[in-house]
Design a protein around this motif. Structure first.
Motif, PDB file in Angstrom:
ATOM      1  N   GLN A  47      58.074  56.210 129.609  1.00 45.34           N
ATOM      2  CA  GLN A  47      59.107  56.816 128.605  1.00 45.34           C
ATOM      3  C   GLN A  47      60.329  57.232 129.027  1.00 45.34           C
ATOM      4  OE1 GLN A  47      57.293  60.832 127.334  1.00 45.34           O
ATOM      5  NE2 GLN A  47      57.830  60.127 125.327  1.00 45.34           N
ATOM      6  N   ASP A 195      53.128  67.170 116.836  1.00 49.63           N
ATOM      7  CA  ASP A 195      53.092  65.965 117.351  1.00 49.63           C
ATOM      8  C   ASP A 195      51.684  66.043 118.068  1.00 49.63           C
ATOM      9  OD1 ASP A 195      52.823  63.220 118.184  1.00 49.63           O
ATOM     10  OD2 ASP A 195      54.743  63.206 118.701  1.00 49.63           O
ATOM     11  N   TRP A 197      48.640  64.296 119.649  1.00 49.49           N
ATOM     12  CA  TRP A 197      47.885  63.174 119.793  1.00 49.49           C
ATOM     13  C   TRP A 197      47.025  63.163 121.215  1.00 49.49           C
ATOM     14  CZ3 TRP A 197      49.625  60.446 124.507  1.00 49.49           C
ATOM     15  CH2 TRP A 197      50.597  60.859 125.252  1.00 49.49           C
ATOM     16  N   GLY A 199      46.721  61.762 124.125  1.00 48.31           N
ATOM     17  CA  GLY A 199      47.256  62.036 125.447  1.00 48.31           C
ATOM     18  C   GLY A 199      47.785  63.280 126.044  1.00 48.31           C
ATOM     19  N   ARG A 206      54.374  62.037 121.732  1.00 50.33           N
ATOM     20  CA  ARG A 206      53.630  60.758 122.057  1.00 50.33           C
ATOM     21  C   ARG A 206      54.609  59.662 122.032  1.00 50.33           C
ATOM     22  NH1 ARG A 206      52.231  56.767 118.381  1.00 50.33           N
ATOM     23  NH2 ARG A 206      52.716  57.857 116.616  1.00 50.33           N
ATOM     24  N   GLY A 209      56.115  57.424 119.418  1.00 51.16           N
ATOM     25  CA  GLY A 209      55.815  58.025 118.077  1.00 51.16           C
ATOM     26  C   GLY A 209      57.092  58.426 117.522  1.00 51.16           C
ATOM     27  N   ASP A 212      59.063  61.343 119.173  1.00 47.20           N
ATOM     28  CA  ASP A 212      59.876  60.785 120.415  1.00 47.20           C
ATOM     29  C   ASP A 212      60.863  60.015 120.016  1.00 47.20           C
ATOM     30  OD1 ASP A 212      59.952  59.928 123.061  1.00 47.20           O
ATOM     31  OD2 ASP A 212      59.115  58.164 122.637  1.00 47.20           O
TER      32      ASP A 212
END
Length: 233
Positions: A47, A195, A197, A199, A206, A209, A212
């Motif tokens: 990312q 957000d 999620w 993880g 995410r 997402g 992001d």
């Protein structure tokens, strides 16, 4: 993107990924991304590397140093001062590049990296950092030092973040910028993200997402507005 090693002191060195500026013999502004305490491990490594490449495509030299050994993470680490010398050393390393103009510097900090970036700004000469993007940054521990040197800043956070609470970090940071009449987003009343999620809980966005994607886009526009990617002799 190229991978190099930079030295913090005689016994400590870390990796740095660099997306070079346009190869036209000019010097370009530098944007440094500062990761959080999960390091560059999955799911955040790709990312952040992708974001570094996206920023470089605008015409900057963009870099992603690490202040951890390769593959290391420490989710309990909140020691801003321990890692601040690494950011100084990484920027010094970049200053030696022929395509880099570190007098035009932008910082993008994530979580613990947001606190490290703010610490750098507070210790640097006023005006030497031209733009700052703070992603759910651990900035609260540094707010007592003031925001007089903070450049135009865009802030992203998850409203119900249990790890870096907005009420102790992003909220008072934005309030301090408002009192100092420093350009920033968002302005009160604040619209933080939600957000959630598996993880990342309600802390990091995410990867891929909506938050992001939109935060990346807004950050790139913020950088271009406040530090145009113009090459100079």
């Amino acid at each position: 993107m190229i991978h190099e090693t930079y030295r913090v002191d005689a016994t400590t060195s870390f990796g740095i990924d660099i997306a070079p500026a346009p190869a036209d013999g000019r010097k370009y502004p530098v944007v440094v991304l500062v990761h959080g305490n999960f390091g560059l491990r999955d799911p955040y490594g790709d990312q952040l590397r992708n974001f570094t490449d996206e920023i470089a495509e605008l015409g900057y030299l963009a870099a992603l140093p690490t202040y951890f050994p390769s593959g290391f993470a420490n989710p309990e680490d909140v020691n801003i001062d321990a890692h601040s010398p690494a950011l100084v050393a990484a920027i010094d390393h970049l200053s030696r590049r022929a395509d880099a103009d570190v007098t035009r510097l932008g910082l993008v900090g994530f979580s613990l990296g947001g606190g490290i970036a703010l610490s750098y700004i507070q210790r640097a000469s006023i005006g030497s950092v031209k733009a700052f993007a703070d992603f759910y940054g651990l900035v609260g521990p540094k707010l007592s030092a003031g925001v007089a040197k903070v450049p135009p800043t865009i802030i992203f956070s998850n409203e119900h973040d249990p790890f870096v609470p907005v009420a102790q970090n992003s909220g008072p940071f934005a309030d301090a910028l408002a009192r100092a009449h420093i350009e920033h987003e968002p302005i009160a009343p604040y619209a933080w993200a939600h957000d959630d999620w598996i993880g990342g809980g309600v802390h990091a966005f995410r990867p891929g997402g909506p938050d992001d994607v939109s935060s990346r886009d807004r950050t790139k526009k913020w950088l271009v507005k406040h530090m145009p990617p113009v090459g100079l002799p």
